[in-house]
Design a protein around this motif. Structure first.
Motif, PDB file in Angstrom:
ATOM      1  N   LEU A 110      -0.124  -9.404  -5.701  1.00 56.67           N
ATOM      2  CA  LEU A 110      -1.470  -8.925  -5.977  1.00 56.67           C
ATOM      3  C   LEU A 110      -1.753  -7.678  -5.141  1.00 56.67           C
ATOM      4  N   VAL A 111      -2.212  -6.597  -5.811  1.00 57.24           N
ATOM      5  CA  VAL A 111      -2.495  -5.337  -5.124  1.00 57.24           C
ATOM      6  C   VAL A 111      -3.970  -4.982  -5.295  1.00 57.24           C
ATOM      7  N   PHE A 112      -4.638  -4.703  -4.175  1.00 57.13           N
ATOM      8  CA  PHE A 112      -6.002  -4.199  -4.189  1.00 57.13           C
ATOM      9  C   PHE A 112      -5.927  -2.691  -3.970  1.00 57.13           C
ATOM     10  N   LEU A 113      -6.224  -1.922  -5.015  1.00 56.00           N
ATOM     11  CA  LEU A 113      -5.999  -0.478  -5.027  1.00 56.00           C
ATOM     12  C   LEU A 113      -7.295   0.310  -4.996  1.00 56.00           C
ATOM     13  N   ASP A 114      -7.430   1.170  -3.980  1.00 51.04           N
ATOM     14  CA  ASP A 114      -8.519   2.134  -4.000  1.00 51.04           C
ATOM     15  C   ASP A 114      -8.227   3.143  -5.111  1.00 51.04           C
ATOM     16  N   VAL A 115      -9.215   3.449  -5.936  1.00 53.44           N
ATOM     17  CA  VAL A 115      -8.982   4.350  -7.066  1.00 53.44           C
ATOM     18  C   VAL A 115      -8.818   5.790  -6.604  1.00 53.44           C
ATOM     19  N   ALA A 116      -9.717   6.266  -5.734  1.00 48.56           N
ATOM     20  CA  ALA A 116      -9.704   7.667  -5.302  1.00 48.56           C
ATOM     21  C   ALA A 116      -9.077   7.782  -3.920  1.00 48.56           C
ATOM     22  N   MET A 117      -7.840   8.286  -3.884  1.00 51.39           N
ATOM     23  CA  MET A 117      -7.135   8.525  -2.622  1.00 51.39           C
ATOM     24  C   MET A 117      -6.460   9.881  -2.695  1.00 51.39           C
ATOM     25  N   PRO A 118      -6.288  10.559  -1.541  1.00 53.97           N
ATOM     26  CA  PRO A 118      -5.517  11.801  -1.556  1.00 53.97           C
ATOM     27  C   PRO A 118      -4.067  11.530  -1.927  1.00 53.97           C
ATOM     28  N   GLY A 119      -3.423  12.493  -2.563  1.00 56.09           N
ATOM     29  CA  GLY A 119      -2.040  12.262  -3.000  1.00 56.09           C
ATOM     30  C   GLY A 119      -2.044  11.398  -4.241  1.00 56.09           C
ATOM     31  N   LEU A 120      -1.295  10.316  -4.204  1.00 59.55           N
ATOM     32  CA  LEU A 120      -1.241   9.387  -5.333  1.00 59.55           C
ATOM     33  C   LEU A 120      -2.537   8.585  -5.409  1.00 59.55           C
ATOM     34  N   SER A 121      -3.223   8.662  -6.532  1.00 57.12           N
ATOM     35  CA  SER A 121      -4.451   7.894  -6.696  1.00 57.12           C
ATOM     36  C   SER A 121      -4.117   6.470  -7.140  1.00 57.12           C
ATOM     37  N   GLY A 122      -5.135   5.600  -7.101  1.00 56.05           N
ATOM     38  CA  GLY A 122      -4.929   4.235  -7.558  1.00 56.05           C
ATOM     39  C   GLY A 122      -4.545   4.167  -9.021  1.00 56.05           C
ATOM     40  N   MET A 159      -0.653 -23.690  -7.426  1.00 57.29           N
ATOM     41  CA  MET A 159      -0.289 -22.298  -7.259  1.00 57.29           C
ATOM     42  C   MET A 159       0.146 -22.034  -5.840  1.00 57.29           C
ATOM     43  N   GLU A 160       1.303 -21.405  -5.661  1.00 62.01           N
ATOM     44  CA  GLU A 160       1.744 -21.015  -4.340  1.00 62.01           C
ATOM     45  C   GLU A 160       0.881 -19.868  -3.843  1.00 62.01           C
ATOM     46  N   GLY A 161       0.888 -19.682  -2.506  1.00 62.09           N
ATOM     47  CA  GLY A 161       0.087 -18.611  -1.933  1.00 62.09           C
ATOM     48  C   GLY A 161       0.519 -17.246  -2.439  1.00 62.09           C
ATOM     49  N   LEU A 162      -0.469 -16.375  -2.663  1.00 66.94           N
ATOM     50  CA  LEU A 162      -0.197 -15.039  -3.178  1.00 66.94           C
ATOM     51  C   LEU A 162       0.132 -14.071  -2.044  1.00 66.94           C
ATOM     52  N   GLN A 163       1.103 -13.193  -2.294  1.00 72.76           N
ATOM     53  CA  GLN A 163       1.443 -12.126  -1.353  1.00 72.76           C
ATOM     54  C   GLN A 163       0.627 -10.910  -1.750  1.00 72.76           C
ATOM     55  N   ALA A 164      -0.296 -10.491  -0.889  1.00 74.86           N
ATOM     56  CA  ALA A 164      -1.239  -9.433  -1.234  1.00 74.86           C
ATOM     57  C   ALA A 164      -0.933  -8.133  -0.496  1.00 74.86           C
ATOM     58  N   LEU A 165      -1.291  -7.035  -1.138  1.00 74.77           N
ATOM     59  CA  LEU A 165      -1.190  -5.705  -0.544  1.00 74.77           C
ATOM     60  C   LEU A 165      -2.514  -4.995  -0.768  1.00 74.77           C
ATOM     61  N   VAL A 166      -3.072  -4.416   0.303  1.00 69.71           N
ATOM     62  CA  VAL A 166      -4.318  -3.657   0.227  1.00 69.71           C
ATOM     63  C   VAL A 166      -4.001  -2.186   0.462  1.00 69.71           C
ATOM     64  N   VAL A 167      -4.477  -1.335  -0.446  1.00 69.65           N
ATOM     65  CA  VAL A 167      -4.200   0.095  -0.348  1.00 69.65           C
ATOM     66  C   VAL A 167      -5.516   0.865  -0.350  1.00 69.65           C
ATOM     67  N   ASP A 168      -5.828   1.530   0.770  1.00 73.32           N
ATOM     68  CA  ASP A 168      -7.065   2.306   0.887  1.00 73.32           C
ATOM     69  C   ASP A 168      -6.891   3.324   2.003  1.00 73.32           C
ATOM     70  N   ASP A 169      -7.353   4.543   1.785  1.00 70.93           N
ATOM     71  CA  ASP A 169      -7.192   5.580   2.809  1.00 70.93           C
ATOM     72  C   ASP A 169      -8.286   5.525   3.869  1.00 70.93           C
ATOM     73  N   GLU A 170      -9.307   4.676   3.658  1.00 72.41           N
ATOM     74  CA  GLU A 170     -10.378   4.529   4.650  1.00 72.41           C
ATOM     75  C   GLU A 170     -10.096   3.310   5.515  1.00 72.41           C
ATOM     76  N   GLN A 171      -9.858   3.528   6.784  1.00 72.01           N
ATOM     77  CA  GLN A 171      -9.463   2.439   7.685  1.00 72.01           C
ATOM     78  C   GLN A 171     -10.485   1.310   7.766  1.00 72.01           C
ATOM     79  N   PRO A 172     -11.803   1.590   7.859  1.00 71.68           N
ATOM     80  CA  PRO A 172     -12.768   0.479   7.926  1.00 71.68           C
ATOM     81  C   PRO A 172     -12.710  -0.425   6.687  1.00 71.68           C
ATOM     82  N   VAL A 173     -12.577   0.175   5.497  1.00 70.83           N
ATOM     83  CA  VAL A 173     -12.486  -0.624   4.269  1.00 70.83           C
ATOM     84  C   VAL A 173     -11.195  -1.423   4.264  1.00 70.83           C
TER      85      VAL A 173
END
Length: 242
Positions: free
Chosen positions: A52-64, A1-15
């Protein structure tokens, strides 16, 4: 498997920072990008090179959840892992076909398991790779593998998944929808209220013109009646698999 291109989406900066750091330590991840809002995430996703996307479910505006529904329309949709502090959306996660469902605070071993599941899904055909299913029992969300399901039984607006160890788990989904989604994974309709995993059929019985199949069910095998209109097709499917 080739390396995965990941995206992390979260409105909390520490997370966001923690997930980026932990994913950067995983040798299966080729690169990690970050977004603090759904709008920013969609701009990145439009480039089409995210696996691959890691999505926070509860965010302001568009939710996960809203982003996941939009991604379902993409011709080449990335795999999705929901990340949340609550387990209230586990059923939604299953219905949207997400790879995994992570609860905060994130444990690195659990995160690595999510990456493994995404990689396994990427290597197989979308319809035939194994799938993790979120089920709830007594307020606790746990995951079972689709391959462990021996048969599924309609119960009103729900479906009870019966696993090979004899346990049963309710999910909120019509059996007709489940049958359509799992057809390519080897599940066949044998009755208007029953769906069986062909990989777990131990016996096909014909007695007095009636057909039934035997599947594992914990300590004792389970015999399931096959409706007449499904008998011929089922026998052909089992023959083809053999």
């Amino acid at each position: 498997m080739e390396g995965l291109q990941a995206l992390v989406v979260d409105d909390e900066q520490p997370v966001l920072d923690e997930l980026v750091f932990l994913l950067g330590r995983d040798e299966r991840i080729a690169s990690v990008r970050a977004a603090r809002s759904g709008t920013e995430a969609l701009r990145i996703l439009e480039s089409g090179d995210v696996d691959l996307v890691f999505l926070d479910v509860a965010m302001p505006g568009l939710s996960g959840l809203e982003i996941a529904r939009l991604l379902a329309r993409f011709r080449r949709a990335p795999r999705i892992v929901f990340v949340t502090a609550h387990d209230a959306h586990a059923v939604d996660a299953f219905e949207l076909g997400v790879v995994d469902y992570l609860l905060k605070p994130i444990r690195e071993d659990r995160l690595r398991e999510s990456v493994r599941r995404a990689g396994a899904d990427a290597e197989g055909d979308h319809g035939t790779s194994d799938e993790s299913i979120a089920v709830e029992l007594g307020g606790v969300t746990r995951f079972i593998q689709r391959s462990a399901v021996a048969y599924a039984e309609a119960q009103g607006d729900y479906v009870r998944l019966h696993t090979v160890d004899g346990s049963g788990h309710l999910i909120r989904m019509p059996l007709s929808s489940l049958a359509e989604q799992w057809e390519e994974a080897g599940f066949a309709r044998i009755h208007r209220s029953l769906l069986v995993n062909l990989a777990h059929v131990r016996e096909l019985r014909m007695q007095a013109g009636r057909c039934s199949v035997v599947v594992p069910g914990g300590d004792d095998p389970v015999e399931l009646s096959v409706a007449r209109r499904h008998t011929r097709e089922l026998r052909q499917l089992i023959q083809d698999r053999a």
